[in-house]
Enzyme design. Structure first.
Site, PDB file in Angstrom:
ATOM      1  N   ASN A   9     -47.569 -61.117  61.399  1.00  0.00           N
ATOM      2  CA  ASN A   9     -46.927 -60.415  62.511  1.00  0.00           C
ATOM      3  C   ASN A   9     -47.701 -60.688  63.818  1.00  0.00           C
ATOM      4  OD1 ASN A   9     -46.338 -58.401  64.467  1.00  0.00           O
ATOM      5  ND2 ASN A   9     -45.464 -57.097  62.874  1.00  0.00           N
ATOM      6  N   ALA A  10     -47.071 -61.479  64.695  1.00  0.00           N
ATOM      7  CA  ALA A  10     -47.742 -61.919  65.927  1.00  0.00           C
ATOM      8  C   ALA A  10     -48.067 -60.745  66.858  1.00  0.00           C
ATOM      9  CB  ALA A  10     -46.870 -62.934  66.648  1.00  0.00           C
ATOM     10  N   ASP A  76     -51.606 -52.617  57.102  1.00  0.00           N
ATOM     11  CA  ASP A  76     -50.262 -52.217  56.689  1.00  0.00           C
ATOM     12  C   ASP A  76     -49.936 -50.952  57.461  1.00  0.00           C
ATOM     13  OD1 ASP A  76     -48.021 -52.982  54.859  1.00  0.00           O
ATOM     14  OD2 ASP A  76     -48.179 -50.855  54.406  1.00  0.00           O
ATOM     15  N   PHE A 159     -43.935 -53.170  70.461  1.00  0.00           N
ATOM     16  CA  PHE A 159     -43.009 -53.869  69.565  1.00  0.00           C
ATOM     17  C   PHE A 159     -42.380 -52.854  68.618  1.00  0.00           C
ATOM     18  CE2 PHE A 159     -45.493 -53.976  65.543  1.00  0.00           C
ATOM     19  CZ  PHE A 159     -46.733 -53.594  66.003  1.00  0.00           C
TER      20      PHE A 159
HETATM   21  P1  ITT Z   1     -47.664 -58.340  57.942  1.00  0.00           P
HETATM   22  O1  ITT Z   1     -47.387 -57.652  56.620  1.00  0.00           O
HETATM   23  O2  ITT Z   1     -47.595 -59.820  57.852  1.00  0.00           O
HETATM   24  O3  ITT Z   1     -48.927 -57.845  58.583  1.00  0.00           O
HETATM   25  P2  ITT Z   1     -45.317 -56.867  58.835  1.00  0.00           P
HETATM   26  O4  ITT Z   1     -44.600 -56.774  60.154  1.00  0.00           O
HETATM   27  O5  ITT Z   1     -44.503 -57.137  57.613  1.00  0.00           O
HETATM   28  O6  ITT Z   1     -46.493 -57.955  58.990  1.00  0.00           O
HETATM   29  P3  ITT Z   1     -45.978 -54.209  57.850  1.00  0.00           P
HETATM   30  O7  ITT Z   1     -45.442 -54.453  56.488  1.00  0.00           O
HETATM   31  O8  ITT Z   1     -47.303 -53.520  57.979  1.00  0.00           O
HETATM   32  O9  ITT Z   1     -46.167 -55.571  58.652  1.00  0.00           O
HETATM   33  O10 ITT Z   1     -44.877 -53.417  58.677  1.00  0.00           O
HETATM   34  C1  ITT Z   1     -45.212 -52.810  59.859  1.00  0.00           C
HETATM   35  C2  ITT Z   1     -43.964 -52.405  60.600  1.00  0.00           C
HETATM   36  O11 ITT Z   1     -44.111 -51.061  61.058  1.00  0.00           O
HETATM   37  C3  ITT Z   1     -43.789 -53.248  61.848  1.00  0.00           C
HETATM   38  O12 ITT Z   1     -43.055 -54.408  61.595  1.00  0.00           O
HETATM   39  C4  ITT Z   1     -43.095 -52.261  62.779  1.00  0.00           C
HETATM   40  O13 ITT Z   1     -41.743 -52.197  62.486  1.00  0.00           O
HETATM   41  C5  ITT Z   1     -43.710 -50.932  62.392  1.00  0.00           C
HETATM   42  N1  ITT Z   1     -44.886 -50.669  63.230  1.00  0.00           N
HETATM   43  C6  ITT Z   1     -46.192 -50.691  62.828  1.00  0.00           C
HETATM   44  N2  ITT Z   1     -47.017 -50.462  63.860  1.00  0.00           N
HETATM   45  C7  ITT Z   1     -46.228 -50.313  64.933  1.00  0.00           C
HETATM   46  C8  ITT Z   1     -46.490 -50.096  66.308  1.00  0.00           C
HETATM   47  O14 ITT Z   1     -47.732 -50.030  66.768  1.00  0.00           O
HETATM   48  N3  ITT Z   1     -45.455 -49.992  67.134  1.00  0.00           N
HETATM   49  C9  ITT Z   1     -44.197 -50.094  66.687  1.00  0.00           C
HETATM   50  N4  ITT Z   1     -43.854 -50.329  65.431  1.00  0.00           N
HETATM   51  C10 ITT Z   1     -44.864 -50.438  64.542  1.00  0.00           C
END
Ligand code: ITT
Length: 201
Positions: A9-10, A76, A159
């Site tokens: 996740n960039a 996560d 994001f």
């Molecule tokens: P990786 O597993 O590769 O790290 P991912 O995007 O799949 O990437 P996660 O499974 O941890 O990561 O899902 C996290 C999601 O939760 C993310 O895609 C957002 O939709 C939400 N999220 C997490 N932190 C956030 C933030 O600071 N602001 C907004 N949304 C957030």
């Protein structure tokens, strides 16, 4: 110290780099992709902590020999909405399908909360960070930021669910504050500062 981030996740990566930069954390940081690792990670844990550990362990097990001295970190994270039984929770990125734009995911959460009054719109972002050290030992931390689900998407920063995550104390969403301000108060900022403290020791 060499650190490899187990994330694809960039947006997360940008925040994590900013958070560690602000701490003047002396480390050589790279993504799993930069380290040449594209192993499939099956996130089948039942908690944020378990999924962070699964990501970090999977990447640690796939480290090329030249990175054997690196620490692997994984994040996560997700959004828990109390009125929706803590959905989307650990399924935050998969909610309504991985490729569905966040404008649609956010609109759907707002729609599901249509009849929910202000005081019951409580929510939080959660972030678990797992570290796997070269000797195989592990540390996991979990941090949160409390807020409320707003009534409309607001702001262009951040994001994911940021435009609908409202901070009552600041009267704005986490997509309306600066990256520095978000990192100062966010689930991710707190969790990475905690893990940085452990790494320094
Ligand atoms: P990786 O597993 O590769 O790290 P991912 O995007 O799949 O990437 P996660 O499974 O941890 O990561 O899902 C996290 C999601 O939760 C993310 O895609 C957002 O939709 C939400 N999220 C997490 N932190 C956030 C933030 O600071 N602001 C907004 N949304 C957030």
């Amino acid at each position: 110290m060499r650190i490899i981030f187990a994330t694809g996740n960039a947006h997360k990566l940008v925040e994590i780099r900013e958070i560690l930069d602000e701490l003047s954390f002396q480390a050589d940081l790279m993504t799993m992709k930069e380290a040449g690792i594209d192993t499939e990670i099956i996130e089948d844990g039942l908690s944020f902590e378990e999924n962070a550990q699964i990501k970090a362990r999977t990447v640690a097990a796939a480290l090329p020999a030249e990175y054997a001295d690196a620490v692997v970190l994984a994040d996560d994270s997700g959004l828990e909405v109390d009125a929706l039984n803590k959905e989307p929770g650990i399924y935050s990125s998969r909610y309504m399908g991985e490729d569905t734009p966040y404008s649609e995911k956010n609109a759907e959460i707002l729609r599901r909360l249509n009849d929910i009054p202000k005081e019951k719109r409580t929510a939080r972002f959660v972030c678990a960070v797992a570290a796997v050290f070269p000797d195989g030992t592990e540390e996991t931390v979990r941090e949160t930021i409390e807020g409320k689900i707003g009534y409309e998407p607001r702001g262009k920063n951040g994001f994911g669910y940021d435009p609908i995550f409202y901070l009552p104390d600041l009267s704005c969403s986490t997509a309306e504050i600066s990256p520095e301000e978000k990192n100062r108060i966010s689930h991710r900022g707190k969790a990475f500062r905690a893990i940085a403290g452990i790494l320094k020791r």
